[in-house]
Write a protein that holds these residues in place. Structure first.
Motif, PDB file in Angstrom:
ATOM      1  N   LYS A 268      36.492  44.128  46.038  1.00  0.00           N
ATOM      2  CA  LYS A 268      36.260  43.051  45.088  1.00  0.00           C
ATOM      3  C   LYS A 268      37.569  42.699  44.389  1.00  0.00           C
ATOM      4  O   LYS A 268      38.241  43.574  43.840  1.00  0.00           O
ATOM      5  CB  LYS A 268      35.208  43.454  44.049  1.00  0.00           C
ATOM      6  CG  LYS A 268      33.790  43.432  44.583  1.00  0.00           C
ATOM      7  CD  LYS A 268      32.773  43.626  43.458  1.00  0.00           C
ATOM      8  CE  LYS A 268      31.358  43.473  43.981  1.00  0.00           C
ATOM      9  NZ  LYS A 268      30.347  43.587  42.901  1.00  0.00           N
ATOM     10  N   ILE A 269      37.939  41.428  44.470  1.00  0.00           N
ATOM     11  CA  ILE A 269      39.159  40.975  43.813  1.00  0.00           C
ATOM     12  C   ILE A 269      38.827  39.768  42.934  1.00  0.00           C
ATOM     13  O   ILE A 269      37.745  39.186  43.027  1.00  0.00           O
ATOM     14  CB  ILE A 269      40.264  40.609  44.823  1.00  0.00           C
ATOM     15  CG1 ILE A 269      39.838  39.407  45.680  1.00  0.00           C
ATOM     16  CG2 ILE A 269      40.608  41.792  45.700  1.00  0.00           C
ATOM     17  CD1 ILE A 269      40.946  38.881  46.568  1.00  0.00           C
ATOM     18  N   ARG A 270      39.778  39.389  42.117  1.00  0.00           N
ATOM     19  CA  ARG A 270      39.563  38.302  41.172  1.00  0.00           C
ATOM     20  C   ARG A 270      39.953  36.971  41.799  1.00  0.00           C
ATOM     21  O   ARG A 270      40.976  36.854  42.458  1.00  0.00           O
ATOM     22  CB  ARG A 270      40.385  38.537  39.898  1.00  0.00           C
ATOM     23  CG  ARG A 270      40.054  37.582  38.766  1.00  0.00           C
ATOM     24  CD  ARG A 270      40.758  37.988  37.497  1.00  0.00           C
ATOM     25  NE  ARG A 270      42.195  37.889  37.622  1.00  0.00           N
ATOM     26  CZ  ARG A 270      43.017  37.660  36.605  1.00  0.00           C
ATOM     27  NH1 ARG A 270      42.540  37.531  35.395  1.00  0.00           N
ATOM     28  NH2 ARG A 270      44.311  37.600  36.794  1.00  0.00           N
ATOM     29  N   PHE A 271      39.105  35.945  41.600  1.00  0.00           N
ATOM     30  CA  PHE A 271      39.360  34.586  42.068  1.00  0.00           C
ATOM     31  C   PHE A 271      39.344  33.625  40.884  1.00  0.00           C
ATOM     32  O   PHE A 271      38.560  33.791  39.939  1.00  0.00           O
ATOM     33  CB  PHE A 271      38.300  34.132  43.082  1.00  0.00           C
ATOM     34  CG  PHE A 271      38.384  34.820  44.408  1.00  0.00           C
ATOM     35  CD1 PHE A 271      39.161  34.301  45.437  1.00  0.00           C
ATOM     36  CD2 PHE A 271      37.690  36.006  44.639  1.00  0.00           C
ATOM     37  CE1 PHE A 271      39.235  34.937  46.660  1.00  0.00           C
ATOM     38  CE2 PHE A 271      37.758  36.644  45.860  1.00  0.00           C
ATOM     39  CZ  PHE A 271      38.532  36.112  46.875  1.00  0.00           C
ATOM     40  N   PHE A 272      40.195  32.614  40.974  1.00  0.00           N
ATOM     41  CA  PHE A 272      40.197  31.525  40.007  1.00  0.00           C
ATOM     42  C   PHE A 272      39.486  30.344  40.655  1.00  0.00           C
ATOM     43  O   PHE A 272      39.739  30.031  41.829  1.00  0.00           O
ATOM     44  CB  PHE A 272      41.633  31.124  39.654  1.00  0.00           C
ATOM     45  CG  PHE A 272      41.742  29.839  38.868  1.00  0.00           C
ATOM     46  CD1 PHE A 272      41.563  29.828  37.500  1.00  0.00           C
ATOM     47  CD2 PHE A 272      42.025  28.643  39.524  1.00  0.00           C
ATOM     48  CE1 PHE A 272      41.666  28.652  36.781  1.00  0.00           C
ATOM     49  CE2 PHE A 272      42.131  27.457  38.812  1.00  0.00           C
ATOM     50  CZ  PHE A 272      41.950  27.465  37.436  1.00  0.00           C
TER      51      PHE A 272
END
Length: 482
Positions: A242-246
């Motif tokens: 799980k990674i961060r998305f804008f």
């Protein structure tokens, strides 16, 4: 809708030199190579107007667009036809001529149908003047020379088209995304493999575009396919993590976390949808889709060999490591303060596993083990600390640790002959003959004849150098007796 990964922050202590180099190359090409395109186009339009070709081609162009709409089903060209008709009505000859000259498909249409469109005299005049303009100006435009033209595909244009752009908005947008994605992928793959993978994604993207635009004379330019490849590589590298998305929707933006690979079908679906339903926007959607698949595919196929992600990529940055270490160290020291030695030992062991290059952690573990000199752990920590001191070129500290162990732990768990031998060598180098003799006595008691003989010889030679005859004679006698 815009969704981009935002998991990493750039580390300017280790700049992404290849990414910055690619950005610089695109900018230099745009300014110094493509900068001459506007002058060539102005000259072409001027020659075109002076020749009166716009009067010949304008009616044919309107008929051409209507045929494309009614017989080829290209409803998306209705707006193009309306714009062209408006230019004719308003007498905007310059922009009308520019539109006609830059439509490569229309020029091919005229070449194929000139016998049906004009009289022989018009045909001869048109062919002479138009061919001169094409060869002198149009074919010398950057997009025509180095752009990817599906009908005239060549190997070198699969690379060169990636460095051309259609305007300031095009290049600024591409360079922004190249930077946002490139620095992370470059860190993961390493500079050399990253550059080759970037160019390969652009080439594969161009081939996909060619497959869906077979026979087209409209050139493809821009780094969008290569950048789409970076997006595909980015999510493939992280996989199910799980990674961060804008994301940006109209006027609203925010962040969310999701498995990286889950976003790939969203991106891919959007590009395919836009290809079929967005109309003639001038955006190479299938090139983007091809780039996404190429980037992800390269990592999946070659991720265990040539495109293997570097191990240090997943390690936290130095600042983050320092913060984590400081927090963990403070917790371990607090346990020491409460005299909860078992918990402190476990905490220091965990820290040392994560930060093996921090010698202070071994020091704490040594002192904790020293609380129970009868246990084997004290011996193992002593040997670790002695070896660590020697590797850091701190022989005095190694000798001090050894001497402390002799007084506390040797009676419970004796050190090996090799340990005493290392101390003897270090003592001789430090000219600490007292410690060297003490190490020799321990070595004799460890029952290793080979090491004992060699140590005895070294001591005899050292005392002879110092002209200490009684000592030298003593060790020579021991040597002869062995």
């Amino acid at each position: 809708m815009l969704i981009i990964p935002a998991e990493n922050a750039i580390n300017w202590k280790r700049p992404p030199w290849v990414t910055l180099g690619l950005m610089l190359a695109c900018m230099l090409v745009f300014l110094f190579y493509q900068g001459g395109d506007s002058r060539k186009l102005e000259q072409a339009v001027s020659e075109y107007l002076d020749s009166g070709l716009h009067q010949l081609e304008a009616p044919a162009y309107e008929d051409y667009l209507q045929r494309e709409i009614h017989f080829e089903g290209e409803e998306d060209r209705v707006f193009e036809l309306q714009q062209f008709q408006k230019l004719r009505e308003e007498g905007e000859d310059f922009w009308l001529s520019a539109s006609l000259l830059m439509d490569s498909e229309f020029y091919q249409y005229l070449l194929s149908n000139r016998d049906l469109i004009w009289t022989p005299a018009e045909r001869t005049r048109w062919l002479e003047k138009r061919r001169f303009i094409e060869e002198t100006y149009i074919q010398r435009l950057s997009a025509q020379q180095l752009g990817l033209i599906p009908a005239k595909l060549s190997l070198y244009t699969l690379i060169t088209y990636q460095f051309l752009h259609g305007g300031w908005g095009h290049i600024i947008g591409n360079l922004l995304f190249l930077f946002l994605l490139g620095f992370t992928v470059e860190k993961a793959l390493g500079p050399g493999r990253y550059l080759l993978a970037y160019l390969a994604c652009g080439a594969l993207s161009g081939l996909v575009f060619t497959a869906f635009s077979m026979g087209s004379f409209i050139p493809l330019v821009g780094a969008s396919g290569s950048i789409s490849g970076l997006m595909g590589m980015y999510v493939a590298i992280y996989g199910l993590q799980k990674i961060r998305f804008f994301y940006f929707l109209g006027v609203y933006f925010n962040y969310f976390r999701a498995p990286a690979i889950a976003i790939l079908p969203v991106w891919l679906g959007k590009e395919i949808y836009d290809y079929w339903f967005a109309g003639a926007t001038g955006i190479a959607y299938m090139a983007h889709a091809g780039g996404l698949l190429a980037g992800a595919g390269l990592v999946w196929l070659l991720g265990k060999s040539w495109l293997q992600v570097r191990e240090e990529f997943f390690e936290p940055e130095e600042d983050e490591q320092d913060e984590r270490f400081t927090t963990g160290y403070a917790q371990a020291m607090a346990s020491l303060g409460r005299m909860d030695f078992d918990l402190a030992r476990r905490q220091f062991e965990a820290l040392r596993e994560a930060y093996p290059d921090r010698p202070i952690l071994l020091g704490h573990l040594y002192h904790l083990a020293k609380l129970r000199p009868d246990l084997p752990e004290y011996q193992s920590r002593t040997r670790e600390l002695m070896n660590d001191s020697l590797s850091r070129r701190q022989p005095e500290h190694m000798i001090a640790v050894w001497q402390e162990y002799l007084s506390k732990g040797e009676s419970h768990n004796p050190l090996a002959a090799e340990d005493h031998n290392r101390v003897l060598f270090a003592s001789l180098k430090q000219h600490d003959l007292k410690a060297a003799e003490k190490a020799f006595e321990r070595l004799r008691g460890a029952d290793d004849p080979l090491l004992t003989t060699e140590a005895c010889r070294l001591l005899a030679e050292e005392f002879e150098k110092l002209q200490m005859a009684p000592k030298a004679r003593h060790y020579r006698q021991l040597l002869e007796a062995s």
